[in-house]
Write an enzyme that holds these catalytic residues in place. Structure first.
Site, PDB file in Angstrom:
ATOM      1  N   GLU A  59       0.811  -1.216   0.000  1.00  0.00           N
ATOM      2  CA  GLU A  59       0.000   0.000   0.000  1.00  0.00           C
ATOM      3  C   GLU A  59       0.845   1.267   0.000  1.00  0.00           C
ATOM      4  OE1 GLU A  59      -0.547  -2.602   1.998  1.00  0.00           O
ATOM      5  OE2 GLU A  59      -2.480  -3.346   1.306  1.00  0.00           O
TER       6      GLU A  59
ATOM      7  N   HIS B  73     -11.431  -4.077   9.045  1.00  0.00           N
ATOM      8  CA  HIS B  73     -11.890  -3.982   7.664  1.00  0.00           C
ATOM      9  C   HIS B  73     -13.213  -3.224   7.566  1.00  0.00           C
ATOM     10  CE1 HIS B  73      -9.049  -7.315   7.302  1.00  0.00           C
ATOM     11  NE2 HIS B  73      -9.055  -7.155   6.007  1.00  0.00           N
TER      12      HIS B  73
END
Lengths: 321, 325
Positions: B60, B129
């Site tokens: 990321e 999440h």
């Protein structure tokens, strides 16, 4: 392209420009003439400048917090660098960036970075653009030994390798990340070894020998330019100055070590090489030094006479139009 | 007009912008043949090729950093990570690099990039999440933050984000991906920085954004049966805020209910409340009320998950209480 006499003289001129400029910056700080802090690269002139000299039009560099040498290497103008040191509107960042954020995309500098390893992603993306647009260019990404311990190093090395991007990761191993010696921050002697884990070619060079730096970096840049994917170069060098303006005591290293490296001064070595090979005479070197000293004085005068940016206008730089 | 889903609207925006500008490229996790974690980029790799729709490793930080480097040289990368929670791994490149390059260079550099983040809870994916972290990004001058609430908004805002010369954080709520709505056939954009009065009303201003807009619209229907006429403002853009639309509405109704899924402490709602207090205090008929996510990590258990963010019933009760003050 081999190193012509003309190019060697040009390289020397840039190295002495960087040395005299940084000595002057150090002095201006000690006289409280400059605001903030700075990271001098005295002793690393060959490592940074000879590497930049291998680049062609359209090639780019990313730089670290120790970036003034690279700025000179890539051809940024002394007066605009100095004006930025003074925080003036005429500076390369209009006085908003300062010592750690010198940038000049037209000249090839995609930006120095205050975040250790911060240029790694940017260099990778710039190389992606070159590949996507099928440009025959490369990015030379400067980083220090300390940055190779950052997580982004791993991600960038891997991405550049799998995408075969035209980027050279140029690790200037000057022995210390601030006060932390590489022997204590990693369990390997040569940072070069890290490239193997990414399936990436790598070399080690003597960062205090301008001729070696040029020739070996040139070959690496050529390899990368030909589309073979990225490379890592470990340039072994040493910073003679402290980490930053506040690093005065330097208790983390002993005087003997500093003295040993002092004998390997890259500028003295290049002068000797030039004299021995009849590339320049003593008179010529003196002349270059005098000329650079004059330009430096003019740059400081230019900076001092420049206006400051105004607070009312800073908001307009936050967002691009 | 045609009826399509939120994710189809996003896909159309990406595809249309890629067709008309070859500098637009996509990078991200599983966005190629897999089609993206929420199928937004489905089949785009077949149309535009792997050179423009690039699967990345699970990296990321460098995805964000790479976008910055490509953007400053003129590309317009749109990047995607699987869940917005992973923005934590991108933060240095967004906050210290993307957001500051224009400023630090004295305006000489542009960073036209979009970061697509699937946001929010409701899928049973638990605490790592399911977060709504958009307020973090709103604290960074140099970033823009948008959060579309339906397919029409999604397409128009995505096209605007891609054409914007600044880094845009693009929040997409996971529960909206399959929501349907009408979208014009022709090219259009929604100006970043402009809020939208979704429903006009006279009695109170419900100021909200993202998925919560849907819940507030449902609430408004219920309130109407009780004779309460709520105005609903969809902020659309969280940074920079459209102050005028907010203040105009407050001046009209005098009552303010702020609703978002993100946790209350440090949330966007606090900023809006402060803005109203500073600029429209004399118009207030009652104290400002915030209905927001509870200050807890999102729990796994379905009932607790639902209890952690405002539901229609919570919003309705809060509105009724506010009307009694």
């Amino acid at each position: 392209m081999s190193l012509t006499n003309e190019k060697t003289i040009n390289m020397y001129t840039k190295m002495i420009t960087a040395r005299l400029m940084e000595e002057m910056i150090g002095q201006l700080f000690s006289e409280n003439m400059l605001h903030g802090t700075t990271h001098l690269g005295i002793g690393q002139e060959a490592s940074a400048i000879a590497a930049c000299m291998t680049l062609q039009k359209g090639d780019k560099i990313t730089l670290t917090h120790r970036n003034h040498l690279g700025c000179i290497g890539i051809g940024m103008e002394l007066k605009y660098i100095m004006a930025e040191m003074f925080g003036k509107e005429t500076g390369v960042c209009s006085g908003l960036g300062g010592s750690m954020h010198m940038i000049d995309i037209e000249k090839g500098n995609l930006g120095a970075n205050g975040i250790v390893g911060g240029g790694l992603g940017i260099a990778t993306g710039a190389a992606l653009k070159m590949k996507y647009k099928k440009e025959n260019n490369v990015v030379l990404c400067f980083l220090g030994d300390g940055a190779t311990n950052e997580g982004l190093f791993h991600e960038a090395m891997n991405l550049a390798s799998i995408w075969k991007l035209p980027v050279v990761f140029y690790v200037e191993n000057n022995g210390y990340a601030v006060s932390m010696p590489t022997e204590r921050s990693m369990n390997i002697k040569d940072i070069e070894k890290r490239a193997e884990g990414y399936g990436m070619r790598s070399i080690i060079l003597d960062g205090n020998n301008a001729i070696d730096v040029y020739n070996m970096t040139f070959s690496a840049v050529q390899y990368v330019r030909e589309g073979n994917g990225p490379m890592l170069i470990e340039s072994k060098t040493y910073r003679m100055s402290g980490h930053s303006r506040n690093d005065t005591e330097q208790r983390y290293r002993d005087a003997q070590e500093v003295e040993q490296w002092s004998a390997k001064c890259p500028i003295k070595r290049l002068e000797e090489y030039m004299l021995k090979n009849n590339i320049a005479s003593t008179e010529m070197l003196t002349e270059i030094n005098e000329q650079v000293t004059k330009e430096l004085k003019e740059a400081i005068l230019f900076s001092q006479n420049s206006i400051e940016p105004v607070a009312e206008e800073m908001q307009r730089y936050v967002y691009a139009k | 007009m045609k009826e399509i889903t939120y994710k189809e609207a996003l896909r159309e925006a990406l595809s249309e912008e890629m067709t008309q500008d070859e500098n637009v490229i996509l990078m991200g996790e599983d966005i190629g043949l897999y089609g993206g974690n929420f199928q937004v980029t489905q089949d785009l790799v077949l149309r535009f090729g792997e050179e423009r729709v690039m699967d990345t490793p699970l990296s990321e930080a460098v995805i964000a950093g790479c976008a910055v480097g490509a953007a400053i040289l003129g590309l317009r990368p749109v990047v995607e990570v699987m869940f917005s929670d992973f923005v934590t791994l991108m933060m240095d490149n967004l906050v210290n690099q993307a957001a500051k390059m224009s400023f630090m260079s004295g305006g000489k550099v542009n960073v036209p990039m979009v970061v697509r983040l699937p946001v929010g809870c409701g899928t049973g994916a638990a605490a790592q999440h399911s977060q709504s972290l958009e307020a973090w990004m709103c604290h960074v001058p140099g970033l823009k933050v948008v959060f579309p609430s339906n397919p029409y908004e999604a397409k128009g805002l995505m096209k605007a984000a891609i054409r914007d010369n600044n880094p845009v954080i693009f929040c997409e709520h996971k529960l909206l991906y399959n929501a349907v709505g009408n979208v014009p056939e022709d090219d259009y954009i929604i100006q970043i920085g402009q809020a939208n009065v979704m429903k006009k009303g006279a009695h109170l201003s419900i100021i909200t954004y993202g998925y919560a807009v849907q819940k507030c619209l449902q609430t408004a229907l219920k309130l109407k049966t009780k004779g309460i006429d709520a105005e609903i403002i969809d902020l659309r853009t969280l940074l920079p805020l459209d102050e005028k639309t907010i203040i105009d509405s407050v001046k009209k109704t005098g009552r303010v209910l702020i609703v978002h899924d993100a946790v209350k402490t440090g949330g966007v709602g606090g900023e809006i409340a402060a803005l109203i207090a500073e600029k429209a205090f004399p118009y207030l008929k009652a104290p400002i009320v915030r209905i927001a996510g509870k200050d807890v990590p999102i729990p796994f258990n379905k009932k607790l998950e639902q209890a952690s963010v405002p539901q229609v019933e919570d919003i309705k009760k809060a509105a009724e209480r506010l009307m009694r003050k």
